[in-house]
Design a protein around this motif. Structure first.
Motif, short mmCIF file in Angstrom:
data_model
loop_
_atom_site.label_atom_id
_atom_site.label_comp_id
_atom_site.label_asym_id
_atom_site.label_seq_id
_atom_site.Cartn_x
_atom_site.Cartn_y
_atom_site.Cartn_z
N CYS A 144 -6.93 -1.05 0.60
CA CYS A 144 -6.00 -1.54 1.62
C CYS A 144 -6.77 -1.91 2.88
O CYS A 144 -7.58 -1.11 3.37
N HIS A 161 1.29 -1.10 4.07
CA HIS A 161 0.79 -2.46 4.34
C HIS A 161 1.24 -3.43 3.24
O HIS A 161 1.20 -3.12 2.07
N CYS A 204 0.86 -1.19 0.00
CA CYS A 204 0.00 0.00 0.00
C CYS A 204 0.90 1.23 0.00
O CYS A 204 1.75 1.38 0.85
N GLU A 212 -5.79 -1.92 5.84
CA GLU A 212 -5.38 -1.10 6.99
C GLU A 212 -5.97 0.31 6.89
O GLU A 212 -6.54 0.82 7.84
N CYS A 213 -5.79 0.95 5.74
CA CYS A 213 -6.13 2.38 5.64
C CYS A 213 -7.17 2.68 4.57
O CYS A 213 -7.52 3.84 4.37
N CYS A 259 0.05 3.51 3.52
CA CYS A 259 0.45 3.11 4.88
C CYS A 259 1.54 2.03 4.89
O CYS A 259 2.02 1.66 5.95
ZN LIG Z 1 -2.81 1.22 3.47
#
Ligand SMILES: [Zn+2]
Ligand SMILES: [Zn+2]
Length: 705
Positions: free
Chosen positions: A462, A425, A420, A464-465, A423
């Motif tokens: 993603c 990831h 990503c 995560e974000c 972030c």
């Molecule tokens: Zn991310």
């Protein structure tokens, strides 16, 4: 009275029965165990009465089901590899032989003798037509679906068809091909003479395209007149051309063994070998323990290939077993390659084996010209694509001349890693310490773990974000295919990798189509590196030669060299000299000097010196003992305990290391390495200490990772 140890597949443990008659080791017998009829194989015969009561053997089905020499070999293989005799035997013996019915008594087949004129009646005509449609041979089962036994017997009596014991595998038609005469070059003829004379195993060291196959065929034809030949290849699925070629020469007397055979087909091939009807057995490493009645020649083609090491228990090296076979049966052993293993090269250097060279390609075809391209220069020029300017030019030339090219990239999928951009990831496999790779499969985008095969759907955002901005690093075959199509509009590309080719037949079809000229470029992984021979291929491109070079394994350079030599051997095998473009980020590495000059000899000498200095195999023998557990601490503790025990009580020079992929298939792995002067000493040492039950022992491992 004879007391016999009998092994029954599927039953844990070895039990004893008795027999008044003399009985062979390796015989297949019927016994009663706990009131049930069973079929087993005799592993040991003794005159000493055991302390418990034994029952009689009921019936002997085959007196020499497995020649006792093979049982002895299997016993040695088990001992040397810390496995069991039953495991070694289980590798090859079809399970059907342990059923309570004798499978050999069924499954005959019928072959057409002549295209007949004196057929009487519709039924006979129909039968002949059916057999003709089957390329001249059909199993009893198939034919009986439409035709009565009376009709069949009638055809046999007239000599129109013959009955055969055991069916021929469906891949081949069984018509006896006419035996072509062999036209060997003077150089090849000399080599054949030298092999005939040699009393030692022969390492046939011949450049790619030097005609090693012609030599094998000549030797096999001679030997098969009164003996049997075991012909081992690295992988059956990847050698369709060789098998087709052997079949066209030997026809009926060829038997083929591979893991995809059904149990029934295995029984039939086995029976044909035992009856002597099949004189030449071709197979991969799993065929090595199939008992031949009268082995007189063993051929190990592409002997350097690591598929000759069995990576599961029993972890044997095929070379070790064939050496045992030839010495017991006084047979010849020929190991052929353009890039010998260091181990094999060493055996020649110390005089254990005899080395015979074939330094030239046939018909005065020159070895291809090799150009090494520095990829960091390309990057400086602003070319970040997987195709260098040189390779692009060469490809344009090939397309213009209507020739073909092969492009090799030993990485599947779209990209090496996905990250990503927002972030950072990354997508790691839940079971392994390994990044999952993006693939396109049947139109869907997937993440696949190359270590354990774990599969997940590709995500657009993603996890995560939730950003939708990914960076893809590295190239895979799928990305390369796309790139080629964009850069060369109208180009026809075939891709051969585990995503596009699912089995032997797929692969064969694709290769046939390429041979017919249906594509300009064949792009693939190591699948296309070996054994293929296309008249029209004049260019080979290696996209990234660095793959595998920086692995922490003393064999990494050897493997890369072997692969590059094999790959470049695919070009210019006919009239015209081929060209090879090898791309790398590290052109200064010494290995590329040898690659550029086709200098296998120089490479082997250089590597030998390095190995000798560092006391690595073949100048020593090594054991890798692996401890695995779902809990990291447990695996480490076990490994450490064993390591300390060896180090404190016996020797230095052993070491402990986490595996290259510390976690795979949901388990953590630690290796303990132990070295000794030679294999005999190493095994003796390991036998005298206690090796923990929960560890895996690998003698002379093919990989340290
Ligand atoms: Zn991310
Ligand atoms: Zn995985």
């Amino acid at each position: 009275m004879n007391y016999c140890d009998v092994w029954i597949r599927g039953i844990k443990g070895i039990f004893s029965w008795q027999s008044k008659e003399n009985i062979n080791i390796g015989a297949r017998v019927r016994v009663k165990l706990r009131g049930k009829l069973r079929t087993g194989i005799i592993l040991k015969v003794s005159k000493n009465k055991p302390e418990f009561k034994t029952q009689d053997i009921l019936e002997v089905w085959d007196e020499e089901f497995i020649p006792s020499a093979y049982i002895e070999i299997a016993r040695e293989v088990a001992e040397e590899n810390f496995s069991s005799l039953e495991k070694v035997l289980s590798l090859t013996i079809p399970e059907k032989f342990f059923s309570t019915k004798n499978p050999e008594k069924r499954n005959n087949s019928y072959a057409l003798q002549i295209v007949p004129e004196n057929i009487r009646g519709e039924k006979q005509k129909q039968a002949v037509e059916i057999i003709q449609k089957n390329q001249g041979i059909i199993s009893e089962e198939e034919l009986r679906k439409d035709i009565s036994l009376v009709t069949i017997k009638g055809l046999i009596e007239k000599g129109i068809i013959t009955e055969k014991k055991g069916k021929i595998t469906s891949i081949f038609s069984a018509q006896q091909k006419t035996r072509p005469s062999f036209t060997l070059t003077v150089e090849q003829q000399k080599v054949v003479e030298e092999i005939r004379k040699s009393k030692k195993p022969v390492l046939l060291f011949g450049v790619t395209g030097s005609g090693k196959t012609e030599i094998y065929k000549k030797l096999a034809a001679e030997v098969s007149e009164d003996g049997q030949v075991l012909f081992l290849v690295p992988e059956i699925a990847l050698t369709p051309q060789l098998i087709a070629e052997l079949y066209s020469v030997f026809g009926d007397i060829l038997a083929v063994w591979h893991s995809k055979l059904s149990e029934g087909e295995k029984v039939q091939e086995w029976s044909r070998i035992q009856s002597g009807e099949a004189r030449i057995l071709i197979g991969a490493r799993s065929a090595v323990m199939i008992p031949l009645v009268n082995p007189k020649l063993v051929i190990l083609d592409e002997e350097h290939e690591w598929t000759f090491k069995n990576e599961f228990a029993p972890r044997f090296q095929t070379h070790d077993i064939v050496e045992k076979i030839v010495s017991r049966f006084n047979a010849k052993l020929v190991l052929g390659t353009a890039t010998p293993r260091l181990e094999s090269f060493h055996k020649c250097e110390i005089g254990e084996w005899h080395r015979v060279d074939l330094p030239n390609r046939v018909h005065e075809v020159q070895l291809p010209e090799i150009e090494i391209i520095d990829l960091s220069n390309e990057a400086k020029k602003g070319n970040f694509s997987p195709i260098s300017d040189s390779l692009e030019q060469e490809l344009r030339e090939i397309l213009k001349q209507k020739k073909q090219a092969m492009i090799f990239l030993n990485k599947r999928g779209f990209a090496g890693s996905t990250m990503c951009k927002v972030c950072g990831h990354t997508f790691e496999c839940p079971n392994c310490t390994s990044n999952m790779k993006m693939h396109e499969r049947f139109g869907d985008q997937k993440f696949i773990c190359h270590v354990c095969g774990h599969l997940e759907n590709f995500v657009v955002t993603c996890p995560e974000c939730e950003a939708e901005n990914f960076q893809f690093k590295g190239w895979g075959t799928q990305a390369l295919e796309k790139e080629l199509k964009e850069r060369f509009p109208g180009i026809k590309v075939f891709r051969a990798d585990a995503d596009s080719v699912s089995g032997k037949q797929d692969f064969e079809k694709l290769m046939d189509k390429f041979h017919e000229g249906q594509a300009d470029v064949l792009l693939g992984t190591q699948m296309i590196a070996k054994g293929l021979d296309f008249d029209n291929v004049e260019l080979v491109g290696v996209i990234l030669a660095d793959v595998g070079l920086n692995l922490p394994d003393f064999r990494s350079e050897e493997r890369v060299f072997q692969l590059l030599t094999q790959v470049s051997g695919r070009a210019g095998r006919r009239k015209k000299r081929g060209r090879i473009v090898v791309q790398t980020f590290r052109p200064e590495e010494k290995i590329f000097q040898f690659v550029r000059h086709h200098d296998s000899e120089g490479f082997l000498q250089w590597q030998s010196e390095l190995r000798k200095k560092s006391n690595m195999p073949p100048f020593s023998a090594m054991a890798k003992i692996t401890f695995s557990d779902v809990k990291k601490e447990v695996a480490f503790k076990e490994a450490k305990k064993f390591f300390n025990f060896i180090k404190d009580n016996f020797k230095d020079g052993c070491y402990l290391a986490p595996a290259f992929f510390p976690r795979t298939h949901n388990k953590y792995h630690f290796h303990v390495f132990i070295r000794e002067e030679n294999k005999e000493k190493l095994i003796k040492f390991l036998k005298q200490i206690e090796i923990p039950e929960n560890s895996k022992v690998d003698i002379n491992p093919a990989s340290l990772l």
